[in-house]
Write a protein that holds these residues in place. Structure first.
Motif, PDB file in Angstrom:
ATOM      1  N   GLN A  27      -0.285  -4.836  -6.351  1.00 26.15           N
ATOM      2  CA  GLN A  27       0.020  -4.026  -5.109  1.00 26.15           C
ATOM      3  C   GLN A  27      -0.702  -5.001  -3.698  1.00 26.15           C
ATOM      4  O   GLN A  27      -1.991  -5.322  -4.014  1.00 26.15           O
ATOM      5  CB  GLN A  27      -0.501  -2.627  -5.147  1.00 26.15           C
ATOM      6  N   PHE A  28      -0.118  -4.618  -2.753  1.00 20.47           N
ATOM      7  CA  PHE A  28      -0.438  -5.261  -1.616  1.00 20.47           C
ATOM      8  C   PHE A  28      -0.377  -4.224  -0.603  1.00 20.47           C
ATOM      9  O   PHE A  28       0.413  -3.416   0.024  1.00 20.47           O
ATOM     10  CB  PHE A  28       0.444  -6.371  -0.871  1.00 20.47           C
ATOM     11  N   ASN A  29      -1.599  -3.609   0.053  1.00 14.22           N
ATOM     12  CA  ASN A  29      -2.072  -2.887   1.056  1.00 14.22           C
ATOM     13  C   ASN A  29      -2.181  -3.554   2.453  1.00 14.22           C
ATOM     14  O   ASN A  29      -3.276  -4.347   2.408  1.00 14.22           O
ATOM     15  CB  ASN A  29      -3.216  -1.921   0.589  1.00 14.22           C
ATOM     16  N   ILE A  30      -1.186  -3.571   3.348  1.00  7.40           N
ATOM     17  CA  ILE A  30      -1.314  -4.137   4.648  1.00  7.40           C
ATOM     18  C   ILE A  30      -1.767  -3.317   5.653  1.00  7.40           C
ATOM     19  O   ILE A  30      -1.429  -2.143   5.698  1.00  7.40           O
ATOM     20  CB  ILE A  30       0.086  -4.599   5.116  1.00  7.40           C
ATOM     21  N   GLN A  34       1.491  -3.504  11.540  1.00  7.42           N
ATOM     22  CA  GLN A  34       2.809  -3.543  10.565  1.00  7.42           C
ATOM     23  C   GLN A  34       2.099  -2.780   9.251  1.00  7.42           C
ATOM     24  O   GLN A  34       2.663  -3.258   8.051  1.00  7.42           O
ATOM     25  CB  GLN A  34       3.560  -4.767  10.474  1.00  7.42           C
ATOM     26  N   ALA A  35       1.184  -1.966   9.490  1.00  6.58           N
ATOM     27  CA  ALA A  35       0.779  -1.317   7.832  1.00  6.58           C
ATOM     28  C   ALA A  35       1.731  -0.905   6.891  1.00  6.58           C
ATOM     29  O   ALA A  35       2.584  -0.178   7.651  1.00  6.58           O
ATOM     30  CB  ALA A  35      -0.338  -0.317   8.403  1.00  6.58           C
ATOM     31  N   GLY A  36       1.545  -0.889   5.770  1.00  6.05           N
ATOM     32  CA  GLY A  36       2.429  -0.570   4.683  1.00  6.05           C
ATOM     33  C   GLY A  36       1.817  -0.843   3.343  1.00  6.05           C
ATOM     34  O   GLY A  36       0.823  -1.734   3.323  1.00  6.05           O
ATOM     35  N   SER A  37       2.530  -0.282   2.409  1.00  2.37           N
ATOM     36  CA  SER A  37       2.281  -0.834   0.778  1.00  2.37           C
ATOM     37  C   SER A  37       3.184  -1.207   0.147  1.00  2.37           C
ATOM     38  O   SER A  37       4.015  -0.629   0.357  1.00  2.37           O
ATOM     39  CB  SER A  37       1.195   0.384   0.218  1.00  2.37           C
ATOM     40  N   TYR A  38       3.115  -2.215  -0.471  1.00  2.00           N
ATOM     41  CA  TYR A  38       4.152  -2.786  -1.266  1.00  2.00           C
ATOM     42  C   TYR A  38       3.529  -3.192  -2.599  1.00  2.00           C
ATOM     43  O   TYR A  38       2.399  -3.627  -2.741  1.00  2.00           O
ATOM     44  CB  TYR A  38       4.623  -4.099  -0.563  1.00  2.00           C
ATOM     45  N   ALA A  39       4.213  -2.960  -3.710  1.00  2.00           N
ATOM     46  CA  ALA A  39       4.158  -3.501  -5.039  1.00  2.00           C
ATOM     47  C   ALA A  39       5.087  -4.092  -5.766  1.00  2.00           C
ATOM     48  O   ALA A  39       6.216  -4.058  -5.382  1.00  2.00           O
ATOM     49  CB  ALA A  39       3.893  -1.965  -6.044  1.00  2.00           C
ATOM     50  N   ALA A  40       4.884  -5.077  -6.311  1.00  2.00           N
ATOM     51  CA  ALA A  40       5.490  -6.034  -6.994  1.00  2.00           C
ATOM     52  C   ALA A  40       5.177  -5.879  -8.515  1.00  2.00           C
ATOM     53  O   ALA A  40       4.117  -6.164  -9.207  1.00  2.00           O
ATOM     54  CB  ALA A  40       5.372  -7.499  -6.914  1.00  2.00           C
ATOM     55  N   GLY A  52       6.130   0.923  -0.421  1.00  2.00           N
ATOM     56  CA  GLY A  52       5.463   2.253  -0.594  1.00  2.00           C
ATOM     57  C   GLY A  52       4.070   2.210  -1.955  1.00  2.00           C
ATOM     58  O   GLY A  52       3.357   2.928  -1.900  1.00  2.00           O
ATOM     59  N   GLY A  53       4.287   1.247  -2.666  1.00  2.00           N
ATOM     60  CA  GLY A  53       3.271   0.981  -3.649  1.00  2.00           C
ATOM     61  C   GLY A  53       3.425   1.863  -4.755  1.00  2.00           C
ATOM     62  O   GLY A  53       4.378   2.593  -4.916  1.00  2.00           O
ATOM     63  N   VAL A  54       2.427   1.809  -5.500  1.00  2.00           N
ATOM     64  CA  VAL A  54       2.484   2.833  -6.915  1.00  2.00           C
ATOM     65  C   VAL A  54       1.186   3.308  -7.091  1.00  2.00           C
ATOM     66  O   VAL A  54       0.026   2.841  -6.449  1.00  2.00           O
ATOM     67  CB  VAL A  54       2.946   1.889  -8.132  1.00  2.00           C
ATOM     68  N   GLU A  55       0.993   4.179  -7.816  1.00  2.00           N
ATOM     69  CA  GLU A  55      -0.319   4.950  -8.053  1.00  2.00           C
ATOM     70  C   GLU A  55      -1.328   4.224  -8.766  1.00  2.00           C
ATOM     71  O   GLU A  55      -2.425   4.236  -8.226  1.00  2.00           O
ATOM     72  CB  GLU A  55       0.188   6.196  -8.969  1.00  2.00           C
ATOM     73  N   LYS A  56      -0.851   3.592  -9.804  1.00  2.00           N
ATOM     74  CA  LYS A  56      -2.024   2.596 -10.613  1.00  2.00           C
ATOM     75  C   LYS A  56      -1.718   1.407 -10.828  1.00  2.00           C
ATOM     76  O   LYS A  56      -1.227   0.767 -11.895  1.00  2.00           O
ATOM     77  CB  LYS A  56      -2.329   3.538 -11.813  1.00  2.00           C
ATOM     78  N   PRO A  57      -1.745   0.601  -9.818  1.00  2.00           N
ATOM     79  CA  PRO A  57      -1.529  -0.966 -10.014  1.00  2.00           C
ATOM     80  C   PRO A  57      -2.524  -1.613 -10.737  1.00  2.00           C
ATOM     81  O   PRO A  57      -3.771  -0.950 -10.834  1.00  2.00           O
ATOM     82  CB  PRO A  57      -1.312  -1.526  -8.463  1.00  2.00           C
TER      83      PRO A  57
END
Length: 107
Positions: A27-30, A34-40, A52-57
């Motif tokens: 997960q990347f919390n930016i 340009q704040a935001g969360s992204y998960a791979a 938007g990310g995930v709950e438990k990366p």
């Protein structure tokens, strides 16, 4: 290029050969303008992007938007950014070290 655009392009930069046997979520919390969360989510040598990310990366990187853009443009080395405190890490450090083998970030 915007932060959102860099994450949209992340899947095309994915290197499946580096993900053999790996089923983990990065997960990347930016932060910044340009704040935001992204998960791979890496699973079965595929990469799924989750805006938007995930709950438990398994590992979380927190980084300022301008530094993220510099890393993805090849202007800032990710390891140097971490050593300089520009990237904060939470979770599995050994897993975090595998990130550069999973994505071609600096092009």
């Amino acid at each position: 290029m915007t932060v959102a655009e860099t994450f949209q392009a992340l899947q095309s930069r994915f290197k499946p050969e580096g993900a053999a046997g790996l089923n983990k979520t990065f997960q990347f919390n930016i932060t910044g303008e340009q704040a935001g969360s992204y998960a791979a989510k890496i699973e079965n040598q595929t990469c799924q992007l989750i805006e938007g990310g995930v709950e438990k990366p398994d590992v979380v990187f927190t980084i300022k938007d301008t530094d993220w853009l510099d890393i993805t443009a090849g202007k800032l080395d990710a390891m140097n950014a971490f050593m300089a405190g520009k990237v904060k890490l939470t979770g599995d450090m050994m897993l975090a070290m595998r990130l550069q083998g999973l994505f071609d970030l600096g092009r």
